[in-house]
Write a protein that holds these residues in place. Sequence first.
Motif, PDB file in Angstrom:
ATOM      1  N   PRO A  96       0.804  -1.228   0.000  1.00 43.84           N
ATOM      2  CA  PRO A  96       0.000   0.000   0.000  1.00 43.84           C
ATOM      3  C   PRO A  96       0.835   1.275   0.000  1.00 43.84           C
ATOM      4  N   CYS A 128      -4.628  -1.243  -8.060  1.00 42.82           N
ATOM      5  CA  CYS A 128      -5.621  -1.576  -7.043  1.00 42.82           C
ATOM      6  C   CYS A 128      -5.817  -3.086  -6.963  1.00 42.82           C
ATOM      7  N   VAL A 149      -5.292  -1.613   5.613  1.00 43.60           N
ATOM      8  CA  VAL A 149      -6.453  -1.030   4.924  1.00 43.60           C
ATOM      9  C   VAL A 149      -6.389   0.494   4.969  1.00 43.60           C
ATOM     10  N   LEU A 150      -5.998   1.057   6.102  1.00 40.50           N
ATOM     11  CA  LEU A 150      -5.909   2.514   6.217  1.00 40.50           C
ATOM     12  C   LEU A 150      -4.887   3.087   5.235  1.00 40.50           C
ATOM     13  N   ILE A 172      -6.209   2.909   1.660  1.00 41.60           N
ATOM     14  CA  ILE A 172      -7.148   3.993   1.336  1.00 41.60           C
ATOM     15  C   ILE A 172      -6.386   5.283   1.028  1.00 41.60           C
ATOM     16  N   VAL A 173      -5.376   5.574   1.828  1.00 45.62           N
ATOM     17  CA  VAL A 173      -4.582   6.783   1.603  1.00 45.62           C
ATOM     18  C   VAL A 173      -3.878   6.731   0.248  1.00 45.62           C
ATOM     19  N   ILE A 233      -7.152   5.882  -2.910  1.00 47.08           N
ATOM     20  CA  ILE A 233      -8.257   6.821  -3.086  1.00 47.08           C
ATOM     21  C   ILE A 233      -7.783   8.265  -3.081  1.00 47.08           C
ATOM     22  N   THR A 261      -5.223   8.740  -6.934  1.00 50.29           N
ATOM     23  CA  THR A 261      -6.365   9.345  -7.618  1.00 50.29           C
ATOM     24  C   THR A 261      -6.144  10.831  -7.853  1.00 50.29           C
ATOM     25  N   SER A 318      -6.205  12.190   4.555  1.00 52.97           N
ATOM     26  CA  SER A 318      -4.953  11.475   4.294  1.00 52.97           C
ATOM     27  C   SER A 318      -4.047  11.507   5.511  1.00 52.97           C
ATOM     28  N   LEU A 361      -5.714   9.439   8.464  1.00 53.45           N
ATOM     29  CA  LEU A 361      -5.656   7.989   8.306  1.00 53.45           C
ATOM     30  C   LEU A 361      -4.234   7.455   8.479  1.00 53.45           C
TER      31      LEU A 361
END
Length: 325
Positions: free
Chosen positions: A42, A76, A97-98, A101-102, A105, A109, A256, A259
Amino acid sequence: MGSSDNDHPQSLAVDHSNLLRTIEKENVNALHLHTHVVGIPPFLLIHLGGPDTITALAIEDNELWLRHFLGLGFQCWAIAYSFFLSFSNRNLWLPTVLIFIVGLIIKYTEQTRALYLASSRRFRNSLLRDPDPGPNYAKLMDEYTYKLEAKLSAKIEMIPEPSRINDTSNEADWDKLSDLKVVQRAYGFFETFKGLIVDLIFSFRERNLSREFFLKRSARDAFLVVEVELNFIYEILYTKMAVVQANLGYLLRFFSFSLTLAASVVFYMLEKSKFETIDIVITYILLLSAIALDAIAFVTVLFSDWTSVAQKTNNLQVICGAQCA
């Protein structure tokens, strides 16, 4: 011979047993390594998102936003598959997971959207306004005729069209511009003439107002205004400023940082006795680096020219109208 024949099966059994133990040990080591590096993929998305100060090396790179969007999907899928394989270790799923997401997303992105907003077609469409049909002369004459027939007072008065750019020039314009005034005037010209990038046409009035402003300036102030104006153009085309300098951008940056900080706290509170020291150190370095990068990005945005303009007024269009004279 008999003794030798009996020892041969026993030797094979011992070798087979040693081989099984070796394979089991290698599997355990592989699982151990896989468990500890699960949090690293991640973080790759965070770095693949790139820094705020550069998204494209050439203006043509902005046209490749769709390819970057497809790359987002593949990244992803790869990270999700890696997370699925390591789900047996439930201790690390929450911080993983945190960070996912940072990285996905928010960071990755952001770069994709920045490329999309700076692409020529999207940038040109964002500058085009809805067509103005002008006054309804037929309706106006009908109302005028109706009032005359009803013997009511009626008069048609021609009112000059208001200027789109307010003329606020005065004797103070000859004074030396402060740094804040330079930024505000440069942003006004940027808002007015950024359409030149996509070959839009401007009126003589806008050209004359620009010439009038620069003829009243000293060479130093004129070049400073142009320098800052070109910097605005560069940042809108080659950086993430179009995405960051928005209400949604500020909100995403807050999430961001929050998290990433939450992931660090969760990892700190985990029982880490089963983890290798080197894995713990690497994870802390990655988490603290992500927090430091977010903090640096926040300070950069806070002291940018865009923030200086936003401090003047919340309505950027009003700034453009007031500062382009």
